[in-house]
Write an enzyme that holds these catalytic residues in place. Sequence first.
Site, PDB file in Angstrom:
ATOM      1  N   GLY B 215       0.817  -1.204   0.000  1.00 14.21           N
ATOM      2  CA  GLY B 215       0.000   0.000   0.000  1.00 14.21           C
ATOM      3  C   GLY B 215       0.854   1.259   0.000  1.00 14.21           C
ATOM      4  CB  SER B 216       0.199   4.579   1.404  1.00 14.91           C
ATOM      5  OG  SER B 216      -1.090   4.629   0.834  1.00 14.91           O
ATOM      6  CB  THR B 217       4.485   1.439   3.470  1.00 10.58           C
ATOM      7  OG1 THR B 217       4.167   0.191   2.834  1.00 10.58           O
ATOM      8  CG2 THR B 217       3.654   1.579   4.726  1.00 10.58           C
ATOM      9  CE  LYS B 219       0.430   6.515  -1.910  1.00  8.01           C
ATOM     10  NZ  LYS B 219      -0.706   7.025  -1.121  1.00  8.01           N
TER      11      LYS B 219
END
Lengths: 456, 486
Positions: B215-217, B219
């Site tokens: 997920g966003s980690t 990024k």
Amino acid sequence: MSALTAKVAEPAPPPPPGAGAPKRRGVELTLLTGAVLISVLGHLYVGLATTGRIPGPATRYAAGLSAAALLAHLAVRIRAPYADPLLLPIAVLLNGLGLVLIQRLDVTTPGHLTAGDQLLWSALGVALFVLVVALLRDHRVLQRYAYLSVAVSLVLMLIPVFFPAVNGAHIWIRFAGLSFQPGEFAKILLAVFFAAYLAANRTALALTGRQLFWKLRLLPGRVLGPILAIWLLSVGVLVLERDLGTSLLFFGLFVIMLFTATGRIGWIAIGLLLAALGAYAVGTFEPHVHSRVDDWLNPFASIERGEGPGQLAQSLFAFGAGGLLGAGLGHGQSFLIGFAAKSDFILATAGEELGLVGLAAILLLYGLLVARGFRAALALRDPFGRLLATGLASIVALQVFVIAGGVTGLIPLTGMAMPFLAQGGSSVVTNWIIVALLVRLSDSARRPRPGKEPAE
Amino acid sequence: MIRYIRWCAYFCALLLAALLANLARVQVWESAAYGANPANKRPAIERYAEPRGDILVDGRPVTGSRDSGQLLRYERTYTNGPLYAPVTGFSSQTYGTSFVERAEDQVLSGTDPGLSAFPLWYELSRGRPAGGNAVTTVRAAVQQAAYAGLAGKRGAVAALDPATGKILALVSSPSYDPAVLSGTGTKVKDAWTALNADPARPMLNRALRETYPPGSTFKIVTAAAALDAGVVTDVDAPTRTPDPYPLPGTSTLLPNAGTGCEDASMAEAVQWSCNTVMAKIGVQVGLRGMVEAARRFGFNGGEGLRVPSWVSRSNFDTDMSQDQLALSAIGQFNTKATPLQMAMVAAAVANGGEVTYPYLVERTTQDDGSQVRRGDRRSLGRAMNPATALRMQELMVNVVENGTGRNAAIPGAVVGGKTGTAQHGVGNAGTPYAWFISWAKAEGAPLPQVAVAVVVEDASAHRGDISGNGAAAPIARAVMEAALSG
């Protein structure tokens, strides 16, 4: 030229009267000390390796073994001073090693201790050894009891038929808590009978009979008949009792003694051929034997079937685990073999813990014992003595081969006791009597003949 | 007759020779094959004949040995078994070994040649040195904090020392007590069956062996790739990204969880976890650049990591369309990572861009404590330029101080972090995974001392980065506090 040859060929001057062949009783005593020492050290080593302590009855064990060896030695020194000095020490060493191995296996089967019993049986064996050496002044006396011997041996072999089978074989009798294998004694008596009968009828067997073709002559039925009948009867009883090892032994004994007496190799070949046919038939149709043969051909079949390793596979594993040098006394896992580890499979423990080196040494001890028996046979002058010595030496040799070959997968396994090494009272006692007879025979063989000059 | 007696003697000699030859075959030629036969119990008996060496945490053994009196004699005991199960694994007479018990089995069981100064002596005497010990890098306090944080939840925590790669904590929840697998018998078999049938999969080491969409980690990886590739030169410059962002080549619109992402800068995008901006940046970096960046962090490792237990391979697809690349850049689509891998991402940022190879066994020792081998710091290469790493540190600190990761803040320490909520399941129907990756350094310390990745599988149904912050960040904070106070 001929004068020179004559001079060289001239025999050495005869030894002064009374000196005769060297007695070598000192050598025997030294070897005996070594044999006792090795056994006692083995006993101590097993205790230290398995429990970390010097075994409790160590002093008694050492004292008992020394006393037995000393008594036997004194009996030989007094009654058979010219006996071969190797026979007794080899027997003591093998018996001592057997006790060490049984004591070692006792550690892993605490519910079933047998070393004490074996020690008692060994003591009884030594006592009988002393008795035979002391009482039997001349082996030729035995010749008189040939027919009594064969009668007793047949009775002994027949008795177990009336007792319940143990592990599938009718070879034990159980009486007052003791189990006993009468067939063990029968083999000595049978050897005595064969020797006496063949010695008496040797000429007739060797030289008479109708010519068949080439050199093959039919042995005279009148002479061959009785002995063949007795042999067939004994082997038949044993097959009935499912004592395959002993029937194999009796067959081999008969063939060897017949050959020694007559020198007829052709008949031996025919005998072997018939035996092979018989063995094939038994191996095919008798389920008990059939499974033994299957095990021999493929010892790991039960593993492939998912039933785990059988006895023979476990035995091979034990030998393999020993390798060249062995795991060391007390460091093996031969108890995995199961219930026969102390008796039929005692060699597996020796193989695992002493290695190929130790086991080869043990087998060479047997080889030496047998060789000394044959040497006595060669030096004896009477045909009965020669045949008896040959027969007794062959009994030891065949027993060792049948059982050692069986547990190492060389031949199909047949239950039999390793002489002196295996747990089993009747076996130890019988083997001590065999050694006593060999001592007596070798004494006669090496004793200087009174009143007869050595050279002609 | 003499001649025939001689022949008999020769015949007996022949029998003896046959016996000896066959014995040599069995005891020398076939010996190894017999020893290797699976039905031969000797190797197992020998293996368990002596107490097994211990696994140490903080210098104290977390394992023990018990004399069972059985054929396979010494059985394993565990102190605090469930806490350390993902580290130790189990050692069972019936089911073998796992994790450190397996990786260091030779030392623990005493068969490692390094355990003896004179291996030849043991070869000759057929003896065996006492089992050695495995000293782990795990710190009890950090492990405890992670385990307590996950209590009652499904998830995992991996904590690293960024500078050295030492694994400080490895926790998987729910856990199990490996002691129930020690030994033999029906109790052990029943325990094994029950553990395998448990839908919560307690024996799964989620920190090493489970891969989740990050997920966003993820990024962080995308941002670092963009800075290194020069796609973004000024983190504060607007990126001209629409909200929602149409995935390239499709009519699908990618939304954001929160507001304020339209035309945001990369700094703001990290701070507020803007999907739109990071997806677009990923596309700008391009497939090759993204694949290369992910690989440098440790994704797609061909043989996989060994710490020394093997770690599942973390994946970033190498062949994708532009819209798939956009989704992968925000840690969705086929992107999958182990918690350990995401801890390595945080550690790379904390360590100035260098990725250190994670390891769990500090050293192995003999029974008396003298060293057999030590696990050394090894570099896995550089994930980003040092300047990029500094910039990424600032961005991550901003997340904790002003962004979505405020729950990870520790007074008196510098903390950088990144939240994540991973959609998964068919049509993203599953409960999202809550992620938090972070690092921390005590005030005045030259370098960050700890990097953490936390994943919570059954986070409450709040969608968006709130759940990473709500469910995972407090656990990360507790772990970092424990690491910093040590």
